[in-house]
Motif scaffolding. Structure first.
Motif, PDB file in Angstrom:
ATOM      1  N   SER A 148       0.782  -1.332   0.063  1.00  0.00           N
ATOM      2  CA  SER A 148       0.019  -0.039  -0.024  1.00  0.00           C
ATOM      3  C   SER A 148       0.731   1.093   0.127  1.00  0.00           C
ATOM      4  O   SER A 148       1.903   1.200   0.659  1.00  0.00           O
ATOM      5  CB  SER A 148      -0.951   0.175   1.282  1.00  0.00           C
ATOM      6  N   GLY A 149       0.514   2.264  -0.752  1.00  0.00           N
ATOM      7  CA  GLY A 149       1.242   3.405  -0.961  1.00  0.00           C
ATOM      8  C   GLY A 149       2.397   3.488  -2.082  1.00  0.00           C
ATOM      9  O   GLY A 149       2.790   4.297  -2.682  1.00  0.00           O
ATOM     10  N   ALA A 181      -2.352   3.266  -6.908  1.00  0.00           N
ATOM     11  CA  ALA A 181      -2.143   4.350  -7.433  1.00  0.00           C
ATOM     12  C   ALA A 181      -2.915   4.906  -8.643  1.00  0.00           C
ATOM     13  O   ALA A 181      -3.401   6.254  -8.888  1.00  0.00           O
ATOM     14  CB  ALA A 181      -0.606   4.555  -8.078  1.00  0.00           C
ATOM     15  N   ILE A 234       3.730   6.112   6.290  1.00  0.00           N
ATOM     16  CA  ILE A 234       2.783   7.043   5.386  1.00  0.00           C
ATOM     17  C   ILE A 234       3.190   8.318   5.089  1.00  0.00           C
ATOM     18  O   ILE A 234       3.545   8.990   6.359  1.00  0.00           O
ATOM     19  CB  ILE A 234       1.299   6.867   6.161  1.00  0.00           C
ATOM     20  N   ARG A 287       5.731   7.374   0.886  1.00  0.00           N
ATOM     21  CA  ARG A 287       5.543   6.249   0.200  1.00  0.00           C
ATOM     22  C   ARG A 287       5.494   7.128  -1.217  1.00  0.00           C
ATOM     23  O   ARG A 287       4.989   8.019  -1.545  1.00  0.00           O
ATOM     24  CB  ARG A 287       4.420   5.374   0.424  1.00  0.00           C
ATOM     25  N   TYR A 312       3.523   6.946  -3.989  1.00  0.00           N
ATOM     26  CA  TYR A 312       2.117   7.819  -4.487  1.00  0.00           C
ATOM     27  C   TYR A 312       1.357   8.207  -3.314  1.00  0.00           C
ATOM     28  O   TYR A 312       0.190   8.622  -3.442  1.00  0.00           O
ATOM     29  CB  TYR A 312       1.265   6.729  -5.385  1.00  0.00           C
ATOM     30  N   ASP A 313       2.266   8.922  -2.172  1.00  0.00           N
ATOM     31  CA  ASP A 313       1.203   9.538  -1.157  1.00  0.00           C
ATOM     32  C   ASP A 313       1.053  10.887  -1.468  1.00  0.00           C
ATOM     33  O   ASP A 313      -0.106  11.395  -1.421  1.00  0.00           O
ATOM     34  CB  ASP A 313       2.160   9.556   0.184  1.00  0.00           C
ATOM     35  N   LYS A 314       1.979  11.569  -2.082  1.00  0.00           N
ATOM     36  CA  LYS A 314       1.662  13.063  -2.567  1.00  0.00           C
ATOM     37  C   LYS A 314       1.517  13.168  -4.040  1.00  0.00           C
ATOM     38  O   LYS A 314       0.874  14.318  -4.279  1.00  0.00           O
ATOM     39  CB  LYS A 314       2.979  13.647  -1.957  1.00  0.00           C
ATOM     40  N   GLU A 315       2.236  12.313  -4.905  1.00  0.00           N
ATOM     41  CA  GLU A 315       2.118  12.754  -6.256  1.00  0.00           C
ATOM     42  C   GLU A 315       1.585  11.514  -6.813  1.00  0.00           C
ATOM     43  O   GLU A 315       1.784  10.363  -6.612  1.00  0.00           O
ATOM     44  CB  GLU A 315       3.746  12.935  -6.698  1.00  0.00           C
ATOM     45  N   SER A 316       0.795  11.768  -7.774  1.00  0.00           N
ATOM     46  CA  SER A 316      -0.189  10.704  -8.750  1.00  0.00           C
ATOM     47  C   SER A 316       0.949   9.735  -9.525  1.00  0.00           C
ATOM     48  O   SER A 316       2.025  10.563 -10.069  1.00  0.00           O
ATOM     49  CB  SER A 316      -1.119  11.285  -9.419  1.00  0.00           C
ATOM     50  N   ILE A 317       0.647   8.869  -9.914  1.00  0.00           N
ATOM     51  CA  ILE A 317       1.402   8.039 -10.660  1.00  0.00           C
ATOM     52  C   ILE A 317       1.222   8.814 -12.084  1.00  0.00           C
ATOM     53  O   ILE A 317       0.351   9.072 -12.473  1.00  0.00           O
ATOM     54  CB  ILE A 317       0.551   6.351 -10.869  1.00  0.00           C
TER      55      ILE A 317
END
Ligand code: SF4
Ligand code: SF4
Lengths: 182, 234
Positions: free
Chosen positions: B107-108, B114, B217, B220, B222-227
């Motif tokens: 996860s993350g 994502a 958390i 990771r 994709y926590d702040k920026e999208s795939i």
């Protein structure tokens, strides 16, 4: 104009989503200005005293009581919101879905490594107890759910933004960071 | 090579240039355009199995990871119709496995999750299947949880031990097609190779044992920026 009325419930959940609701911190003062709370574990009102506008549901349906409460909420709330992963897809309780119910109960009450006192090897069987369902169901597979807020728990910002949008009728702001499944 | 020798094409109204032989997906990437995909991984012939990289050329849907880009192509990629289709595929993958993200070590850092974030999936539109495909924990360093496998085939092409494939497709006697792990080969993998295998898998179907939740958390992938945002930023 009277304030919109909110009710909340926890079904097969861990109260984490309710904690996250409280995590809106000082905005809770603003919320209290905007809405009125009815049936909810937060204020300990146990029965609906009027028709509500928004019902927030935490947790999926694991037993017959969960279903009863959920149906009661559907009847008494104009809008129902699935709050968090468990309400949306069963969540961690649904990890039992692949295991036969008898095996689950025996592990929990008879054969599990932490079971000490149950010398008579009794599985809970009192008529007062709700019946466990064959598996844990997402809420929207039991009643119609209008909105979904994912997360384990959903972030306080997501809950706040969503409540604000529902209450004011403004568009819901969904910045990338607020929608997460964990 | 200057642009005159390159293939000129247009994607989402952006004029782009590609090297001959590049697929639409690769060419878009080198021009800073992200086409969402799951099964594609560099260094393996794309299986075209996930169908997420669907793009539209002359009103026809094509798979971007297998179709070579051609001179003068006008490609639609980031349009509501296609993104809705991609979102539906992502939702289908979620319900056909057991994706308990809060309890998953990927996860993350998971590409399926994502994509769901990128498309803002709030709930899958299909009913959950809760399949029981089984977990294989026989290998020293690897968990293979088939309930999370999205059948992308990346591991089949890329996870090798002594030039032999550790993972393979299996469809015995009418059973559903699924990916199986060669237990003997898998137990010979070194710790490093097991970590590599985990990184090849886009989801949490191949996990390195005893690694746990290795980044907090907020830190990771994709926590702040999208795939895809790394491609789009270039
Ligand atoms: S594999 Fe990805 S989508 Fe599936 S449970 Fe793990 S993090 Fe979630
Ligand atoms: S195990 Fe992972 S890499 Fe292999 S097919 Fe399944 S999802 Fe793809």
């Amino acid at each position: 104009m009277s304030k919109p009325v909110i009710a909340t419930a926890t079904l097969a959940g861990c109260f984490g989503c309710h904690m996250s609701l409280l995590d809106i911190d000082e905005r809770i003062l603003e919320l209290i200005e905007l809405v009125e709370f009815n049936k909810s574990p937060i204020n300990d009102i146990k029965t609906f005293t009027k028709q509500c506008d928004i019902g927030l549901i935490e947790g999926g349906c694991s037993n017959s009581e969960n279903i009863e409460v959920l149906k009661d909420f559907r009847k008494n709330c104009k809008i129902l919101v699935s709050l968090g992963e468990c309400a949306i897809m069963g969540g961690l309780p649904a990890m039992r879905n692949g295991i036969p119910i008898r095996e689950c109960l025996e592990e929990a009450y008879i054969t599990g490594p932490t079971v000490r006192m149950n010398t008579k090897k009794i599985l809970p069987n009192d008529d007062e107890l709700p019946m466990m369902l064959d598996k844990v169901y997402p809420c929207h597979e039991i009643v119609k759910i209008d909105y979904f807020l994912p997360g384990c728990p959903p972030t306080a910002d997501l809950i706040w933004n969503a409540l604000l949008a529902l209450v004011t009728g403004d568009e819901l702001k969904l910045p990338y960071e607020v929608v997460k499944f964990d | 090579m200057d642009n005159t020798e390159k293939i000129k094409f247009v994607i989402d109204d952006k004029v782009c240039y590609a090297e001959p032989g590049q697929t639409i997906l690769e060419a878009a990437k080198s021009n800073g355009v992200y086409i969402p995909s799951l099964c594609y991984i560099e260094g393996v012939k794309p299986p075209g199995s996930c169908r997420i990289c669907n793009v539209r050329v002359n009103n026809r849907n094509l798979i971007a990871c297998t179709t070579p880009v051609a001179e003068g192509m006008i490609i639609d990629n980031d349009i509501p119709e296609l993104n809705e289709l991609r979102k539906a595929i992502v939702e289908m993958l979620f319900v056909s496995g057991n994706h308990f993200c809060p309890g998953c070590e990927k996860s993350g850092n998971c590409e399926l999750q994502a994509l769901a974030y990128r498309f803002q999936m709030m709930v899958p539109r299909f009913p959950y299947e809760f399949p029981e495909k089984g977990v294989n924990a026989t290998s020293k360093y690897i968990f293979h949880d088939r309930n999370r496998c999205i059948m992308c085939k990346r591991c089949i092409g890329k996870v090798m031990k002594d030039e032999k494939h550790v993972f393979a497709y299996n469809s015995r006697g009418g059973e559903h097609l699924h990916v199986v792990m060669d237990e003997e080969l898998a137990s010979q993998l070194t710790e490093e190779e097991a970590t590599e295998a985990m990184d090849i898998c886009p989801v949490g179907a191949i996990l390195k044992k005893e690694r746990g939740y290795y980044s907090p958390i907020g830190h990771r992938k994709y926590d702040k920026e999208s795939i895809g945002s790394d491609i789009e930023k270039k």
